[in-house]
Design an enzyme around this catalytic site. Structure first.
Site, short mmCIF file in Angstrom:
data_model
loop_
_atom_site.label_atom_id
_atom_site.label_comp_id
_atom_site.label_asym_id
_atom_site.label_seq_id
_atom_site.Cartn_x
_atom_site.Cartn_y
_atom_site.Cartn_z
N LYS A 94 13.31 35.78 -8.32
CA LYS A 94 13.96 35.06 -7.21
C LYS A 94 13.48 35.58 -5.86
O LYS A 94 13.21 34.81 -4.93
CB LYS A 94 15.47 35.19 -7.34
CG LYS A 94 16.05 34.48 -8.56
CD LYS A 94 17.55 34.72 -8.71
CE LYS A 94 18.11 34.00 -9.93
NZ LYS A 94 19.54 34.24 -10.11
N SER A 121 24.48 31.65 -11.16
CA SER A 121 23.95 32.43 -10.02
C SER A 121 23.92 31.64 -8.72
O SER A 121 23.63 32.22 -7.67
CB SER A 121 22.54 32.94 -10.36
OG SER A 121 21.65 31.86 -10.53
N LYS A 163 2.56 39.02 -23.20
CA LYS A 163 3.36 39.60 -24.28
C LYS A 163 2.55 39.75 -25.56
O LYS A 163 2.53 40.81 -26.18
CB LYS A 163 4.59 38.70 -24.54
CG LYS A 163 5.51 38.54 -23.35
CD LYS A 163 6.74 37.72 -23.70
CE LYS A 163 6.41 36.29 -24.05
NZ LYS A 163 5.81 35.53 -22.95
N THR A 164 1.87 38.67 -25.96
CA THR A 164 1.11 38.71 -27.22
C THR A 164 -0.07 39.67 -27.13
O THR A 164 -0.31 40.48 -28.04
CB THR A 164 0.63 37.30 -27.58
OG1 THR A 164 1.76 36.42 -27.65
CG2 THR A 164 -0.08 37.30 -28.92
N GLY A 215 2.65 33.50 -20.46
CA GLY A 215 1.44 33.93 -19.77
C GLY A 215 1.51 35.28 -19.10
O GLY A 215 0.58 35.66 -18.39
N VAL A 216 2.59 36.07 -19.31
CA VAL A 216 2.66 37.38 -18.65
C VAL A 216 2.02 38.48 -19.49
O VAL A 216 1.95 39.63 -19.06
CB VAL A 216 4.13 37.76 -18.32
CG1 VAL A 216 4.72 36.81 -17.32
CG2 VAL A 216 4.99 37.82 -19.58
#
Length: 785
Positions: free
Chosen positions: A724, A681, A364-365, A361-362
């Site tokens: 983070k 991490s 890309k497509t 959902g950021v």
């Protein structure tokens, strides 16, 4: 004496496509147009259930006016009606009498016609009788040829018809005349005219049926038992003989040859095409290999061997397009502009192979589409998710039945250019099994040194892919083979902060959903507080999909209110969201105000963004070893063991009792228990939790941390810093401990986040403990400044 307008009657009118209803006959109809359904409903609401049926001149017209309809139609009675589940109204109508439409009213919800009845004069007694007899003879012959099984019953039915006009109408319906002929028959001014018309039509139909019979008989006589499977080919040959066309196969091959001469093919493709054309000429049209060769040659012609689109090298235009379509994503936009600037100086420069990595959902497509629009290139996309068969990419060899080219060449054919933008979606979700490894097939495709001569198994010719701008997308790099990663330039798309989501919603998502639902600014308004409440209470993701769905749901609810005649403007506030979206799905992440000894706040990266992670540990009196819960992966379990070993080794320096460590077991739990967790991490978080547990000193609740730890006490850099830090900020934590090696990653954070929060960069565990555990004794350690 002419009738006056006051004598005209009015009825709902139903336009017909490609058919005509005759008086005295039944006709089933499927009614789908809204105005037509309204006309039928209006007729059904009357006691007589009468309606006017009139044919359209052009069946392609969806909203016919008076000029689009014939003037003569049929008054009918609706005998049956039913509405199936697909919304189409099924009716059965009985024609009553011919009518002339005097005036058509098109202003209401349905068509309504003023009409007068059109009666036929009772004329030509002897001629009518002669024509009726001739019609029965013609009909008997035609029915015998067309429907031999039912010929006796149909002939008896026609012979029993006492009305010559009804006989003409029956014959027109039996032989399915076209709508224009049926309308001409309906408009006949006398019975004699009607019978003459149907006699002419029936004579033509009989000639056609006799010719078909002759063709079928000729083909049947030439066949033996072994040639039954060539029935269609023999019939085609007989048809060609009747038409005098004996060289259609050669003409088809010649047409292909002319197309190849006009096509500017590479030398290798030209030689292979000539060889295949020569083979095609020797094959009979009915041979299976004929169609295989023909399909192959047509595919070769459809490929863009030399066709390209001209790049738009205007940097200002490209920047404007990218900024209009996407908010942020500075690194990706800069990379595209860099490529444009290179193309301006060197048009033959090789296209980069980009891999966009980020949470769902950021963007890309959709970014791939924007890049194509900015460059002025064609755009094609196909998904690699779940692909197991290498042949889907590279095609099947032509020896197989049903062989076809791979998806890559099919995309190139659709694009029609050598330099499109080709998006390979979900490259991290490729599969592999006994059919091959698609990821291995991509190694050649995504290598600029090899893809200039890419060979598809079906085409088996070198095809140039070097000018294609390949863009792949992935949610994670963990599942992508290293050899494939080496061929791609990795561009990370980090998650969005709440402020960025608010800006994107204002600029893109809200206008998009308002347009989709037809709302205006006078009908709905999103307040800043309401929008922030949607972001924090109803979505928890790095991307924007859930946010867009929530906004879409709000706009649909408002549209429903307006449809129910609520005229007041709807203002979206936090208080209004409970009615529109229900109770909050996600409670805001809040830091724990106080934590006992052994509990420390960590930070984690997930595919949907970042999250706050609490590591809880407890002593088990008289227990042994470590108990780990919370679905910890192997790497995370090793971090716990490393942390315990480090604290045990330095127990005296930390003020902890080595005997306590030796005589008691430890239980480490990381909520939430249903979510699998892994990665190194959490190393400094585990170490701090162990130190707090064994010293009995609680850690600070207002500080979060992330970083890998070694047995020597070094703190190593980690990934996902932006996600983070944003997770800590959402939880109200303003202080974050990060490895020294991640200092450079702060530039990915928005300016306002860097200004609001306080960051501590550490290189050793002792620095972490001094910041996180107040009062811990570290005098024996040489702390870095």
């Amino acid at each position: 004496m002419a009738k006056t307008n006051s004598e005209f009657q009015s009825l709902p009118t139903l336009p017909l496509k490609n058919t005509v209803l005759f008086p005295g006959l039944l006709l089933p109809l499927s009614v789908g147009r809204e105005s037509s359904i309204a006309a039928v409903q209006a007729a059904l609401n009357t006691e007589e259930k009468e309606i006017i049926l009139i044919a359209q001149r052009d069946a392609q017209v969806d909203n016919p006016q008076q000029d689009d309809l014939y003037t003569i139609g049929t008054k009918a009675v609706i005998r049956k009606s039913s509405r199936p589940s697909d919304g189409v109204l099924e009716i059965l109508v009985l024609g009553v009498e011919r009518v002339v439409v005097v005036k058509l009213d098109t202003g209401g919800a349905y068509l309504s016609a003023k009409y007068r009845v059109l009666e036929l004069p009772d004329d030509g007694g002897s001629e009518v009788e002669a024509l009726s007899g001739a019609l029965l003879d013609l009909a008997g012959k035609a029915i015998e040829l067309a429907q031999p099984q039912t010929a006796p019953e149909l002939t008896r039915m026609l012979a029993g018809s006492e009305d010559p006009l009804r006989l003409a109408y029956l014959l027109a319906s039996i032989f399915s005349l076209d709508a224009a002929r049926e309308q001409k028959l309906l408009e006949a001014e006398t019975r004699v005219d009607a019978l003459r018309l149907i006699h002419s039509y029936l004579s033509h139909e009989l000639q056609v049926l006799e010719l078909r019979q002759k063709i079928a008989s000729s083909a049947r006589d030439e066949m033996s038992k072994e040639q039954r499977e060539y029935l269609l080919r023999q019939q085609l040959r007989a048809i060609q003989q009747e038409l005098g066309d004996k060289d259609s196969d050669k003409a088809e091959v010649q047409m292909l040859r002319e197309r190849f001469e006009k096509a500017n093919l590479p030398e290798e493709a030209k030689k292979e095409s000539e060889r295949e054309l020569a083979r095609l000429e020797r094959l009979p049209a009915g041979a299976p290999d004929y169609h295989v060769s023909r399909t192959y040659l047509e595919f070769v012609l459809e490929l863009p061997w030399n066709s390209t689109t001209e790049d738009n090298l205007d940097l200002a235009h490209a920047r404007q397009v990218l900024d209009d379509d996407h908010f942020g994503l500075k690194e990706v936009k800069e990379r595209i502009l860099e490529h444009l600037s290179v193309l301006k100086r060197n048009p033959e420069a090789k296209a980069p192979i980009l891999c966009l990595v980020g949470a769902p959902g950021v963007g890309k497509t959709s970014l791939g589409q924007s890049i194509a629009r900015a460059l002025g290139r064609k755009f094609e996309r196909f998904s690699l998710g779940g692909m197991h068969d290498e042949a889907e990419l590279r095609g099947h060899r032509r020896t197989y039945i049903g062989a076809m080219a791979g998806r890559l060449l099919q995309a190139m054919r659709r694009a029609g250019a050598l330099n499109p933008v080709l998006l390979l979606d979900e490259v991290d979700k490729l599969g592999r099994d006994f059919r091959g490894d698609p990821a291995a097939a991509l190694l050649e495709v995504l290598d600029p040194e090899q893809n200039k001569t890419f060979r598809d198994n079906y085409l088996d010719l070198a095809f140039d892919l070097s000018r294609v701008l390949f863009i792949t997308t992935a949610n994670t790099l963990d599942t992508i083979p290293q050899a494939l990663l080496d061929r791609m330039e990795i561009l990370r798309l980090s998650g969005y902060s709440e402020e960025e989501k608010e800006q994107i919603a204002r600029r893109y998502l809200i206008p998009k959903q308002m347009k989709a639902t037809g709302l205006t600014a006078d009908q709905i308004e999103f307040t800043d507080e309401g929008l922030r409440a949607i972001i924090s209470g109803y979505t928890r993701e790095a991307g924007l999909r859930r946010l867009e769905k929530a906004i879409a749901r709000v706009t649909r609810k408002v549209t429903l209110r307006i449809a129910e005649e609520q005229t007041e403007k709807v203002t979206i506030t936090p208080d209004a969201l409970a009615d529109l979206l229900g109770p909050e799905i996600f409670l805001p992440e809040q830091m724990r105000k106080t934590v006992p000894a052994g509990v420390v706040t960590g930070l984690a990266w997930t595919e949907s963004g970042g999250d706050v992670l609490y590591v809880e540990s407890a002593l088990l009196p008289n227990g042994k070893g470590l108990t780990l819960t919370g679905q910890l992966g192997e790497v995370m379990q090793e971090s716990v063991k490393t942390a315990q070993s480090y604290i045990w080794a330095h127990a005296a320096d930390l003020g902890a009792d080595p005997e306590t460590i030796k005589d008691n077991g430890v239980h480490v739990h990381v909520p939430a228990g249903a979510i699998p967790k892994d990665g190194p991490s959490a190393g400094i978080t585990m170490t701090t939790a162990m130190a707090s547990l064994y010293t009995g000193l609680p850690a600070r609740s207002d500080i979060a941390m992330t970083g890998e730890v070694t047995l020597a006490g070094l703190v190593l850099p980690i990934g996902g810093v932006k996600e983070k830090v944003l997770a800590a900020r959402r939880a109200g934590i303003q202080r974050v401990i990060l490895p020294q090696g991640n200092k450079k990653d702060l530039r990915e954070l928005p300016d306002h986040v860097r200004q609001e929060m306080q960051f501590h960069f550490v290189g050793r565990v002792e620095e972490v403990l001094s910041l996180a555990i107040p009062g811990i004794n570290l005098r024996s350690f040489a702390l870095a400044s």
